[in-house]
Design a protein around this motif. Structure first.
Motif, PDB file in Angstrom:
ATOM      1  N   ARG A 198     -74.010 -17.454 -32.881  1.00 15.39           N
ATOM      2  CA  ARG A 198     -72.650 -17.088 -32.469  1.00 15.39           C
ATOM      3  C   ARG A 198     -71.738 -16.951 -33.682  1.00 15.39           C
ATOM      4  NH1 ARG A 198     -71.512 -21.162 -27.388  1.00 15.39           N
ATOM      5  NH2 ARG A 198     -73.001 -20.222 -25.922  1.00 15.39           N
ATOM      6  N   ASP A 199     -71.919 -17.833 -34.656  1.00 13.87           N
ATOM      7  CA  ASP A 199     -71.101 -17.803 -35.869  1.00 13.87           C
ATOM      8  C   ASP A 199     -71.447 -16.619 -36.767  1.00 13.87           C
ATOM      9  OD1 ASP A 199     -69.873 -20.153 -35.024  1.00 13.87           O
ATOM     10  OD2 ASP A 199     -71.081 -21.442 -36.345  1.00 13.87           O
ATOM     11  N   ARG A 200     -72.700 -16.207 -36.756  1.00 13.46           N
ATOM     12  CA  ARG A 200     -73.164 -15.138 -37.645  1.00 13.46           C
ATOM     13  C   ARG A 200     -73.193 -13.799 -36.917  1.00 13.46           C
ATOM     14  NH1 ARG A 200     -75.751 -15.866 -42.449  1.00 13.46           N
ATOM     15  NH2 ARG A 200     -75.265 -13.652 -42.497  1.00 13.46           N
ATOM     16  N   THR A 201     -72.030 -13.373 -36.472  1.00 14.87           N
ATOM     17  CA  THR A 201     -71.941 -12.103 -35.757  1.00 14.87           C
ATOM     18  C   THR A 201     -72.261 -10.918 -36.662  1.00 14.87           C
ATOM     19  OG1 THR A 201     -69.565 -12.017 -36.184  1.00 14.87           O
ATOM     20  CG2 THR A 201     -70.278 -12.991 -34.092  1.00 14.87           C
ATOM     21  N   ASP A 202     -72.257 -11.149 -37.976  1.00 14.85           N
ATOM     22  CA  ASP A 202     -72.622 -10.085 -38.907  1.00 14.85           C
ATOM     23  C   ASP A 202     -74.113  -9.768 -38.861  1.00 14.85           C
ATOM     24  OD1 ASP A 202     -72.834 -12.764 -40.080  1.00 14.85           O
ATOM     25  OD2 ASP A 202     -73.479 -11.738 -41.911  1.00 14.85           O
ATOM     26  N   PRO A 226     -69.443 -12.613 -22.420  1.00 18.12           N
ATOM     27  CA  PRO A 226     -70.219 -11.542 -21.786  1.00 18.12           C
ATOM     28  C   PRO A 226     -70.801 -10.602 -22.852  1.00 18.12           C
ATOM     29  CG  PRO A 226     -68.155 -11.863 -20.633  1.00 18.12           C
ATOM     30  CD  PRO A 226     -68.084 -12.694 -21.894  1.00 18.12           C
ATOM     31  N   TYR A 227     -72.012 -10.148 -22.608  1.00 19.72           N
ATOM     32  CA  TYR A 227     -72.717  -9.312 -23.578  1.00 19.72           C
ATOM     33  C   TYR A 227     -71.929  -8.063 -23.940  1.00 19.72           C
ATOM     34  CZ  TYR A 227     -76.366  -6.320 -25.546  1.00 19.72           C
ATOM     35  OH  TYR A 227     -77.088  -5.485 -26.369  1.00 19.72           O
ATOM     36  N   GLU A 228     -71.336  -7.389 -22.966  1.00 18.21           N
ATOM     37  CA  GLU A 228     -70.578  -6.174 -23.244  1.00 18.21           C
ATOM     38  C   GLU A 228     -69.396  -6.458 -24.174  1.00 18.21           C
ATOM     39  OE1 GLU A 228     -71.579  -3.116 -22.633  1.00 18.21           O
ATOM     40  OE2 GLU A 228     -73.358  -3.978 -21.674  1.00 18.21           O
ATOM     41  N   GLU A 229     -68.779  -7.616 -24.021  1.00 21.35           N
ATOM     42  CA  GLU A 229     -67.683  -8.002 -24.919  1.00 21.35           C
ATOM     43  C   GLU A 229     -68.206  -8.227 -26.332  1.00 21.35           C
ATOM     44  OE1 GLU A 229     -64.543 -11.718 -25.434  1.00 21.35           O
ATOM     45  OE2 GLU A 229     -65.384 -11.325 -23.452  1.00 21.35           O
ATOM     46  N   TRP A 230     -69.345  -8.924 -26.442  1.00 21.94           N
ATOM     47  CA  TRP A 230     -69.936  -9.164 -27.766  1.00 21.94           C
ATOM     48  C   TRP A 230     -70.278  -7.845 -28.439  1.00 21.94           C
ATOM     49  CZ3 TRP A 230     -74.063  -8.292 -30.883  1.00 21.94           C
ATOM     50  CH2 TRP A 230     -74.203  -9.122 -31.991  1.00 21.94           C
ATOM     51  N   LYS A 231     -70.893  -6.935 -27.683  1.00 25.92           N
ATOM     52  CA  LYS A 231     -71.245  -5.626 -28.242  1.00 25.92           C
ATOM     53  C   LYS A 231     -70.014  -4.899 -28.758  1.00 25.92           C
ATOM     54  CE  LYS A 231     -73.621  -2.750 -25.880  1.00 25.92           C
ATOM     55  NZ  LYS A 231     -74.349  -1.954 -24.880  1.00 25.92           N
ATOM     56  N   ALA A 232     -68.953  -4.890 -27.969  1.00 22.57           N
ATOM     57  CA  ALA A 232     -67.724  -4.189 -28.361  1.00 22.57           C
ATOM     58  C   ALA A 232     -67.108  -4.798 -29.616  1.00 22.57           C
ATOM     59  CB  ALA A 232     -66.724  -4.204 -27.212  1.00 22.57           C
ATOM     60  N   LYS A 233     -67.192  -6.107 -29.758  1.00 20.16           N
ATOM     61  CA  LYS A 233     -66.582  -6.796 -30.898  1.00 20.16           C
ATOM     62  C   LYS A 233     -67.447  -6.781 -32.155  1.00 20.16           C
ATOM     63  CE  LYS A 233     -63.694 -10.160 -28.491  1.00 20.16           C
ATOM     64  NZ  LYS A 233     -63.439 -11.594 -28.278  1.00 20.16           N
ATOM     65  N   HIS A 234     -68.784  -6.872 -31.974  1.00 13.83           N
ATOM     66  CA  HIS A 234     -69.623  -7.190 -33.122  1.00 13.83           C
ATOM     67  C   HIS A 234     -70.782  -6.239 -33.399  1.00 13.83           C
ATOM     68  CE1 HIS A 234     -67.445 -10.938 -33.228  1.00 13.83           C
ATOM     69  NE2 HIS A 234     -67.823 -11.207 -32.000  1.00 13.83           N
ATOM     70  N   GLN A 235     -71.228  -5.487 -32.421  1.00 11.88           N
ATOM     71  CA  GLN A 235     -72.421  -4.669 -32.652  1.00 11.88           C
ATOM     72  C   GLN A 235     -72.053  -3.363 -33.335  1.00 11.88           C
ATOM     73  OE1 GLN A 235     -75.485  -4.741 -29.682  1.00 11.88           O
ATOM     74  NE2 GLN A 235     -75.810  -2.554 -29.898  1.00 11.88           N
ATOM     75  N   VAL A 236     -72.836  -3.018 -34.333  1.00 10.98           N
ATOM     76  CA  VAL A 236     -72.662  -1.750 -35.034  1.00 10.98           C
ATOM     77  C   VAL A 236     -73.901  -0.889 -34.796  1.00 10.98           C
ATOM     78  CG1 VAL A 236     -71.134  -2.738 -36.803  1.00 10.98           C
ATOM     79  CG2 VAL A 236     -73.599  -2.667 -37.203  1.00 10.98           C
TER      80      VAL A 236
END
Length: 99
Positions: free
Chosen positions: A22-26, A71-81
């Motif tokens: 969770r901390d290493r969203t990079d 929620p996964y969709e929120e994580w994707k929007a914030k962190h996924q490239v």
């Protein structure tokens, strides 16, 4: 070591792993897959499978929210490239090798 203590230690190590991810969203899931052969989604599937083995109903989305911390969709929007062509090629190569 008794079973209860082992289970407590394993649970603590799992919680630490989840918090670290969770901390290493990079660190992208494709990076994890390419280097380690598993990712946050795999952990979510394993978590769900463990719940089902205990007779607990749990959706994949519920399990992912536990692992991702949102929620996964929120994580994707914030962190996924978008995966680079190099990441995609490495994933294709490692996927082919594992089958």
């Amino acid at each position: 070591m008794d079973d209860a203590t082992r289970t407590e230690l394993e649970a603590a190590a799992f919680r630490r792993l989840v918090q670290h991810l969770r901390d290493r969203t990079d660190v992208q899931n494709i990076d994890l897959m390419n280097l380690a052969g598993f990712c946050r989604n795999c952990l979510s599937k394993w978590y769900r499978a463990a719940a089902e083995e205990k007779g607990m109903a749990m959706s994949y989305d519920e399990a992912r929210e536990i692992v991702y911390g949102m929620p996964y969709e929120e994580w994707k929007a914030k962190h996924q490239v978008e995966a680079t062509p190099e990441q995609q090629a490495a994933f294709a190569k490692s996927s082919a090798a594992s089958h």
